[in-house]
Design a protein around this motif. Structure first.
Motif, PDB file in Angstrom:
ATOM      1  N   LYS A  36     -10.423  36.877 -14.701  1.00 33.09           N
ATOM      2  CA  LYS A  36      -9.809  38.185 -14.933  1.00 33.09           C
ATOM      3  C   LYS A  36      -8.389  38.212 -14.365  1.00 33.09           C
ATOM      4  CE  LYS A  36     -14.161  40.650 -15.400  1.00 33.09           C
ATOM      5  NZ  LYS A  36     -14.018  40.770 -16.858  1.00 33.09           N
ATOM      6  N   LEU A  37      -8.181  37.577 -13.215  1.00 34.95           N
ATOM      7  CA  LEU A  37      -6.836  37.467 -12.658  1.00 34.95           C
ATOM      8  C   LEU A  37      -5.918  36.685 -13.578  1.00 34.95           C
ATOM      9  CD1 LEU A  37      -7.166  36.740  -8.819  1.00 34.95           C
ATOM     10  CD2 LEU A  37      -5.957  38.645  -9.900  1.00 34.95           C
ATOM     11  N   LYS A  38      -6.418  35.589 -14.091  1.00 34.18           N
ATOM     12  CA  LYS A  38      -5.620  34.748 -14.994  1.00 34.18           C
ATOM     13  C   LYS A  38      -5.164  35.551 -16.211  1.00 34.18           C
ATOM     14  CE  LYS A  38      -6.492  31.366 -18.630  1.00 34.18           C
ATOM     15  NZ  LYS A  38      -5.271  30.541 -18.654  1.00 34.18           N
ATOM     16  N   PHE A  39      -6.095  36.309 -16.813  1.00 33.89           N
ATOM     17  CA  PHE A  39      -5.751  37.049 -18.020  1.00 33.89           C
ATOM     18  C   PHE A  39      -4.811  38.212 -17.717  1.00 33.89           C
ATOM     19  CE2 PHE A  39      -9.954  35.247 -19.532  1.00 33.89           C
ATOM     20  CZ  PHE A  39      -9.353  34.261 -20.284  1.00 33.89           C
ATOM     21  N   LEU A  40      -4.986  38.866 -16.555  1.00 41.90           N
ATOM     22  CA  LEU A  40      -4.047  39.908 -16.150  1.00 41.90           C
ATOM     23  C   LEU A  40      -2.643  39.331 -15.963  1.00 41.90           C
ATOM     24  CD1 LEU A  40      -6.176  41.955 -13.582  1.00 41.90           C
ATOM     25  CD2 LEU A  40      -5.191  42.825 -15.722  1.00 41.90           C
ATOM     26  N   SER A  41      -2.582  38.160 -15.310  1.00 40.82           N
ATOM     27  CA  SER A  41      -1.296  37.512 -15.076  1.00 40.82           C
ATOM     28  C   SER A  41      -0.623  37.129 -16.399  1.00 40.82           C
ATOM     29  CB  SER A  41      -1.480  36.265 -14.208  1.00 40.82           C
ATOM     30  OG  SER A  41      -0.279  35.572 -14.028  1.00 40.82           O
ATOM     31  N   LYS A  42      -1.407  36.592 -17.304  1.00 43.15           N
ATOM     32  CA  LYS A  42      -0.850  36.164 -18.594  1.00 43.15           C
ATOM     33  C   LYS A  42      -0.379  37.364 -19.406  1.00 43.15           C
ATOM     34  CE  LYS A  42      -2.049  33.652 -22.814  1.00 43.15           C
ATOM     35  NZ  LYS A  42      -3.107  32.883 -23.535  1.00 43.15           N
ATOM     36  N   ARG A  43      -1.195  38.414 -19.439  1.00 48.48           N
ATOM     37  CA  ARG A  43      -0.875  39.564 -20.287  1.00 48.48           C
ATOM     38  C   ARG A  43       0.249  40.425 -19.710  1.00 48.48           C
ATOM     39  NH1 ARG A  43      -5.625  41.736 -20.407  1.00 48.48           N
ATOM     40  NH2 ARG A  43      -5.279  43.397 -18.888  1.00 48.48           N
ATOM     41  N   GLU A  44       0.213  40.666 -18.415  1.00 49.70           N
ATOM     42  CA  GLU A  44       1.145  41.635 -17.831  1.00 49.70           C
ATOM     43  C   GLU A  44       2.374  40.988 -17.187  1.00 49.70           C
ATOM     44  OE1 GLU A  44      -0.739  44.531 -15.416  1.00 49.70           O
ATOM     45  OE2 GLU A  44      -2.361  44.886 -16.845  1.00 49.70           O
ATOM     46  N   LEU A  45       2.213  39.779 -16.677  1.00 43.76           N
ATOM     47  CA  LEU A  45       3.342  39.112 -16.032  1.00 43.76           C
ATOM     48  C   LEU A  45       3.930  38.000 -16.897  1.00 43.76           C
ATOM     49  CD1 LEU A  45       1.863  38.751 -12.409  1.00 43.76           C
ATOM     50  CD2 LEU A  45       3.183  40.652 -13.377  1.00 43.76           C
ATOM     51  N   GLU A  46       3.226  37.679 -17.992  1.00 45.24           N
ATOM     52  CA  GLU A  46       3.619  36.573 -18.870  1.00 45.24           C
ATOM     53  C   GLU A  46       3.712  35.258 -18.095  1.00 45.24           C
ATOM     54  OE1 GLU A  46       7.134  37.721 -20.953  1.00 45.24           O
ATOM     55  OE2 GLU A  46       6.075  39.161 -22.224  1.00 45.24           O
ATOM     56  N   ARG A  47       2.766  35.084 -17.170  1.00 41.96           N
ATOM     57  CA  ARG A  47       2.684  33.847 -16.380  1.00 41.96           C
ATOM     58  C   ARG A  47       1.254  33.327 -16.493  1.00 41.96           C
ATOM     59  NH1 ARG A  47       5.992  34.772 -10.769  1.00 41.96           N
ATOM     60  NH2 ARG A  47       6.225  32.506 -10.965  1.00 41.96           N
ATOM     61  N   ASP A  48       1.095  32.260 -17.247  1.00 40.02           N
ATOM     62  CA  ASP A  48      -0.226  31.697 -17.512  1.00 40.02           C
ATOM     63  C   ASP A  48      -0.453  30.464 -16.655  1.00 40.02           C
ATOM     64  OD1 ASP A  48      -2.707  31.413 -18.613  1.00 40.02           O
ATOM     65  OD2 ASP A  48      -2.003  30.591 -20.526  1.00 40.02           O
ATOM     66  N   TYR A  49      -1.711  30.224 -16.305  1.00 38.60           N
ATOM     67  CA  TYR A  49      -2.051  29.062 -15.476  1.00 38.60           C
ATOM     68  C   TYR A  49      -3.499  28.660 -15.711  1.00 38.60           C
ATOM     69  CZ  TYR A  49      -4.127  32.652 -12.415  1.00 38.60           C
ATOM     70  OH  TYR A  49      -4.874  33.708 -11.913  1.00 38.60           O
ATOM     71  N   VAL A  50      -3.810  27.430 -15.360  1.00 39.71           N
ATOM     72  CA  VAL A  50      -5.171  26.909 -15.458  1.00 39.71           C
ATOM     73  C   VAL A  50      -5.952  27.373 -14.229  1.00 39.71           C
ATOM     74  CG1 VAL A  50      -6.581  24.818 -15.529  1.00 39.71           C
ATOM     75  CG2 VAL A  50      -4.378  24.893 -16.739  1.00 39.71           C
ATOM     76  N   VAL A  51      -7.122  27.956 -14.442  1.00 41.42           N
ATOM     77  CA  VAL A  51      -7.972  28.349 -13.315  1.00 41.42           C
ATOM     78  C   VAL A  51      -8.350  27.102 -12.527  1.00 41.42           C
ATOM     79  CG1 VAL A  51     -10.217  29.313 -12.661  1.00 41.42           C
ATOM     80  CG2 VAL A  51      -8.823  30.445 -14.406  1.00 41.42           C
TER      81      VAL A  51
END
Length: 202
Positions: A56-71
């Motif tokens: 959920k943190l990963k998807f929030l980061s990707k959607r709202e901060l436009e910063r994606d990463y591998v869990v």
């Protein structure tokens, strides 16, 4: 661009049959504390909580901060009043633990709170926290094989290598599970074994 911190951070690289002395920077983690044998419901509940929150943190980061990463993979700190319970008798009932999952330093408390609120069904959701671990100087190696076969490797690390380098153990035994235990033959499990250390004279 998706960041894979296993490839970006030297602390997630270790060599089998070699003890490396490294400096680990302060890192942020999802954390859940517990006690006893990891083959229990309490430890299973911790894992079943950490990963839903991590995604959920990963998807929030990707959607709202436009910063994606591998869990990142599961990690854990282990300790006991009697450290021989790790190297000789392997009495897991005596172990204390903190289950860990590393998250990027841009994850804020507010983002964490929202991820937790989005996973109310997770079995240990009331025990999860976000914290920083500052291990500093460490000795680590890669162990290939079953967790129950770690004893001799840890004994060599604790009783031979660390003293021979003028070091002493500090902090807690740290394991990083690079393999998916659900899909990997125990003989092929890849685990980083890490021990924080300091100069024996300090």
């Amino acid at each position: 661009m998706k960041i894979d911190f296993k490839k970006e951070l030297a602390a997630y690289s270790a060599r089998r049959g070699v003890f490396d002395v490294i400096d680990v920077p302060p890192l942020r983690y999802l954390m859940i504390d517990g006690h006893g044998d990891p083959n229990t419901k309490a430890y299973g509940d911790a894992i079943s909580t950490i990963f839903p929150v991590a995604y959920k943190l990963k998807f929030l980061s990707k959607r709202e901060l436009e910063r994606d990463y591998v869990v990142m993979p599961l990690e854990a700190l282990w300790w006991s009043a009697d450290m021989s319970s790790f190297t000789t008798d392997r009495d897991k009932s005596q172990w204390d633990w903190t289950a860990l999952n590393m998250v990027p330093d841009w994850v804020t408390d507010e983002l964490f709170d929202r991820a937790v609120a989005a996973a109310p069904e997770a079995p240990a959701i009331e025990r999860i926290r976000l914290g920083t671990l500052d291990e500093g100087r460490c000795v680590q190696t890669l162990h290939l094989g079953s967790f129950d076969d770690e004893g001799p490797v840890l004994a060599e690390m604790h009783d031979e290598f660390i003293p021979s380098r003028g070091l002493r153990m500090t902090g807690k035994h740290h394991e990083i599970y690079l393999s998916d235990i659900r899909r990997t033959d125990p003989a092929k499990l890849r685990t980083i074994l890490r021990q924080p250390v300091a100069s024996a004279g300090t």
